[in-house]
Scaffold this motif. Structure first.
Motif, PDB file in Angstrom:
ATOM      1  N   LEU A 412       0.835  -1.205   0.000  1.00 25.87           N
ATOM      2  CA  LEU A 412       0.000   0.000   0.000  1.00 25.87           C
ATOM      3  C   LEU A 412       0.869   1.254   0.000  1.00 25.87           C
ATOM      4  O   LEU A 412       0.587   2.223  -0.695  1.00 25.87           O
ATOM      5  CB  LEU A 412      -0.913   0.003   1.230  1.00 25.87           C
ATOM      6  N   ILE A 416       0.889   4.118  -2.904  1.00 30.54           N
ATOM      7  CA  ILE A 416       0.564   5.543  -2.734  1.00 30.54           C
ATOM      8  C   ILE A 416       1.726   6.420  -3.206  1.00 30.54           C
ATOM      9  O   ILE A 416       1.538   7.511  -3.727  1.00 30.54           O
ATOM     10  CB  ILE A 416       0.099   5.866  -1.291  1.00 30.54           C
ATOM     11  N   MET A 431      -1.393  -2.467  -7.066  1.00 25.39           N
ATOM     12  CA  MET A 431      -2.798  -2.746  -6.758  1.00 25.39           C
ATOM     13  C   MET A 431      -3.106  -4.216  -6.986  1.00 25.39           C
ATOM     14  O   MET A 431      -3.824  -4.846  -6.206  1.00 25.39           O
ATOM     15  CB  MET A 431      -3.690  -1.869  -7.657  1.00 25.39           C
ATOM     16  N   ARG A 451     -12.656  -0.547  -4.526  1.00 25.35           N
ATOM     17  CA  ARG A 451     -12.833   0.896  -4.683  1.00 25.35           C
ATOM     18  C   ARG A 451     -11.493   1.557  -5.000  1.00 25.35           C
ATOM     19  O   ARG A 451     -11.400   2.433  -5.847  1.00 25.35           O
ATOM     20  CB  ARG A 451     -13.451   1.501  -3.424  1.00 25.35           C
ATOM     21  N   LEU A 452     -10.443   1.077  -4.328  1.00 26.50           N
ATOM     22  CA  LEU A 452      -9.115   1.636  -4.570  1.00 26.50           C
ATOM     23  C   LEU A 452      -8.702   1.340  -6.012  1.00 26.50           C
ATOM     24  O   LEU A 452      -8.204   2.207  -6.730  1.00 26.50           O
ATOM     25  CB  LEU A 452      -8.117   1.025  -3.572  1.00 26.50           C
ATOM     26  N   LYS A 453      -8.965   0.127  -6.439  1.00 22.95           N
ATOM     27  CA  LYS A 453      -8.586  -0.261  -7.799  1.00 22.95           C
ATOM     28  C   LYS A 453      -9.332   0.591  -8.840  1.00 22.95           C
ATOM     29  O   LYS A 453      -8.751   1.059  -9.818  1.00 22.95           O
ATOM     30  CB  LYS A 453      -8.878  -1.751  -8.011  1.00 22.95           C
ATOM     31  N   LYS A 463      -9.990  10.346  -5.253  1.00 27.81           N
ATOM     32  CA  LYS A 463     -10.679   9.089  -4.910  1.00 27.81           C
ATOM     33  C   LYS A 463      -9.678   8.049  -4.424  1.00 27.81           C
ATOM     34  O   LYS A 463      -9.968   7.261  -3.518  1.00 27.81           O
ATOM     35  CB  LYS A 463     -11.451   8.548  -6.125  1.00 27.81           C
ATOM     36  N   VAL A 464      -8.476   8.057  -5.037  1.00 31.71           N
ATOM     37  CA  VAL A 464      -7.440   7.112  -4.586  1.00 31.71           C
ATOM     38  C   VAL A 464      -7.098   7.415  -3.130  1.00 31.71           C
ATOM     39  O   VAL A 464      -7.050   6.514  -2.289  1.00 31.71           O
ATOM     40  CB  VAL A 464      -6.175   7.196  -5.472  1.00 31.71           C
ATOM     41  N   SER A 465      -6.917   8.714  -2.812  1.00 31.43           N
ATOM     42  CA  SER A 465      -6.556   9.075  -1.436  1.00 31.43           C
ATOM     43  C   SER A 465      -7.623   8.592  -0.468  1.00 31.43           C
ATOM     44  O   SER A 465      -7.311   8.024   0.593  1.00 31.43           O
ATOM     45  CB  SER A 465      -6.435  10.591  -1.261  1.00 31.43           C
ATOM     46  N   ALA A 467      -9.902   6.178  -0.900  1.00 33.38           N
ATOM     47  CA  ALA A 467      -9.978   4.717  -0.829  1.00 33.38           C
ATOM     48  C   ALA A 467      -8.744   4.149  -0.128  1.00 33.38           C
ATOM     49  O   ALA A 467      -8.843   3.188   0.637  1.00 33.38           O
ATOM     50  CB  ALA A 467     -10.111   4.137  -2.235  1.00 33.38           C
ATOM     51  N   PHE A 468      -7.601   4.778  -0.361  1.00 31.31           N
ATOM     52  CA  PHE A 468      -6.371   4.333   0.299  1.00 31.31           C
ATOM     53  C   PHE A 468      -6.519   4.496   1.814  1.00 31.31           C
ATOM     54  O   PHE A 468      -6.235   3.591   2.596  1.00 31.31           O
ATOM     55  CB  PHE A 468      -5.175   5.151  -0.225  1.00 31.31           C
ATOM     56  N   ASN A 472      -6.237   1.540   4.428  1.00 28.13           N
ATOM     57  CA  ASN A 472      -5.088   1.624   5.322  1.00 28.13           C
ATOM     58  C   ASN A 472      -5.510   1.694   6.781  1.00 28.13           C
ATOM     59  O   ASN A 472      -4.991   0.997   7.640  1.00 28.13           O
ATOM     60  CB  ASN A 472      -4.258   2.866   4.935  1.00 28.13           C
TER      61      ASN A 472
END
Ligand code: ADP
Length: 475
Positions: A412, A416, A431, A451-453, A463-465, A467-468, A472
């Motif tokens: 992870l 990021i 990922m 969701r992260l993918k 959105k990545v932030s 979902a990450f 996490n």
């Protein structure tokens, strides 16, 4: 008595007849319905209750009868109109609150109630009959339409096999495409009317899942690549080879979502993904995701999307065509298969449609066998991905072990970092490792990973932030 009038004021427009009288039987209030049915005006106030119910109350007598009736749930009385004609009523007599010196009578005209009951039944039967006639009509019309369309299509295809000049060939291909489109519309209308009438039945049978996905891919790949778009399809190794479900209808939902993605995207990529998200005995949940980088949908328009005949706006329907039935049918089909359909989208940034369905595994590919197979596959992928790391142990593959969580966190952080450096391709690689490491995780963790993918595929930093952070923090 003023107190009574105030408290029963909301009853003025009630359908029930409401009459209020005091301990001497003098009427102080009568609502509009009672005035209308008894054919009195306001002059009814001040008269004795025995004028309305002469068979029950005697003029000049006390209200013992009212006292007795107030203890009963319902009583049958005969109400007299001003012109001395009468009708039966079903009444409740309540003691007035809070001083308990007066009474409230609420009554319904029995004949009218029976009449209304019959009317409701008649209207219900008429509506049922109309729906039946409508669905028979739709079935007949679509059948009648399909016959000539297929006649034209057959002849066109026969002509296309002959030697033809370019212009004629082009025109015939156009006719062929128009016929195909027409057939699709006819089928949509037929499906929609069957679903509406509750006459739609699924036809589950055993089929090869990956063959189905290949077929779906073959259906769309040409049109997508002709537009200069990239196309990705991923099928999780955890989905068994064979499953039992309605293949035709799963393909129908996928075709609809991928056609829309293709229709509404002019730059970028379309990706399709299928993952197993849950298992209960021999039932598994498969989650499909269709993402595009197309025109997207306004937040305000999202609610309308799954309604029948709904298109986001008229200019879109003029430009892209369509009936507005596809998503409604897809929603109803996914629900029939025990799942649901969802959309995430942003104007000009693309859309992600996802749906889940429940299917059965075949006996020979039951839960145990399957989890063994997927472990093997998981091992190979994770080993490959971790080849640079020396610490690839058995434990990495088992979600929740110290080794697994350590590796998840490590990947992870790498992911990021790639996102921060806008190296999306590498982020997708990490990922994939995370997906493998969460392969045996509970559904909520898998969904977080999905969701992260999805956010990475859309290259959407915010959105990545989000979902990450979600995944996490959970870990
Ligand atoms: P149609 O046959 O008109 O495409 P659908 O029910 O499949 O009917 O879609 C309804 C509407 O939803 C479309 O007309 C379009 O406005 C919107 N829509 C569906 N999919 C997408 C997508 N991937 N991107 C943008 N808009 C979409």
């Amino acid at each position: 008595m003023k107190q009574i009038e105030e408290s029963i004021f909301p009853m003025e427009d009630a359908l029930e007849m409401v009459l209020v009288f005091d301990q001497n039987g003098n009427i102080s209030y009568v609502n509009a319905s009672a005035r209308h049915k008894l054919e009195y005006g306001q002059e009814i106030c001040g008269r004795h209750i025995s004028e309305v119910f002469p068979n029950t109350f005697l003029a000049g007598a006390g209200m013992e009868e009212a006292e007795k009736l107030s203890e009963e749930e319902l009583c049958s009385l005969v109400a007299y109109r001003k012109n001395h004609t009468c009708f039966p009523v079903e009444a409740r007599i309540l003691k007035d609150q809070p001083d308990r010196t007066g009474y409230i009578c609420m009554a319904n005209d029995i004949l009218e109630k029976e009449f209304l009951g019959r009317e409701v039944e008649r209207i219900r039967q008429e509506a049922e009959e109309a729906a039946k006639v409508k669905s028979e009509f739709v079935a007949n019309v679509t059948h009648e339409l399909r016959t000539p369309v297929n006649g034209v299509l057959g002849n066109v295809r026969e002509l296309l096999e002959r030697p033809l000049d370019d212009a004629t060939q082009k025109s015939l291909h156009l006719v062929e495409r128009c016929c195909d489109d027409m057939n699709k519309i006819i089928n949509s209308i037929l499906d929609f009317s069957k679903l509406e009438a509750g006459k739609f039945t699924l036809e589950p049978r055993k089929f090869h899942f990956r063959n189905m996905m290949d077929y779906v891919k073959a259906n769309h790949i040409n049109k997508i690549t002709e537009k200069g778009l990239n196309f990705f399809m991923t099928v999780s190794p955890q989905i068994p080879e064979h499953i039992i479900g309605d293949e035709l209808r799963i393909v129908q939902i996928l075709n609809n979502l991928i056609s829309n993605a293709q229709k509404f995207t002019s730059i970028g990529k379309i990706s399709v993904e299928a993952v197993k998200t849950a298992q209960v005995n021999n039932q598994i949940e498969i989650f499909f995701i269709v993402s595009d980088t197309g025109i997207g949908i306004d937040q305000a328009d999202m609610d309308k999307l799954f309604q029948s005949f709904s298109q986001v706006d008229a200019s879109i329907s003029r430009k892209y065509g369509g009936t507005g039935l596809g998503l409604n049918i897809s929603k109803q089909l996914a629900e029939l298969m025990g799942g649901q359909i969802e959309v995430e989208s942003e104007k000009n940034r693309g859309s992600t449609f996802s749906f889940s369905i429940w299917v059965e595994t075949t006996e020979e590919e039951g839960g145990l066998q399957q989890s063994y197979d997927s472990k093997e596959l998981l091992l190979s992928t994770v080993s490959e991905a971790f080849s640079e790391d020396e610490d690839t142990t058995e434990d990495i593959r088992t979600y929740g072990t110290e080794e697994n969580l350590k590796n998840l966190k490590k990947n992870l952080s790498k992911l990021i970092l790639c996102v921060e450096m806008e190296n999306w391709e590498k982020a997708e690689m990490f990922m994939e490792i995370i997906r493998q490491l969460t392969g045996e995780a509970p559904p909520e963790v898998k969904r977080m990973a999905l969701r992260l993918k999805m956010a990475i595929q859309k290259e959407d930093y915010e959105k990545v932030s989000a979902a990450f952070g979600e995944l996490n923090n959970f870990l």
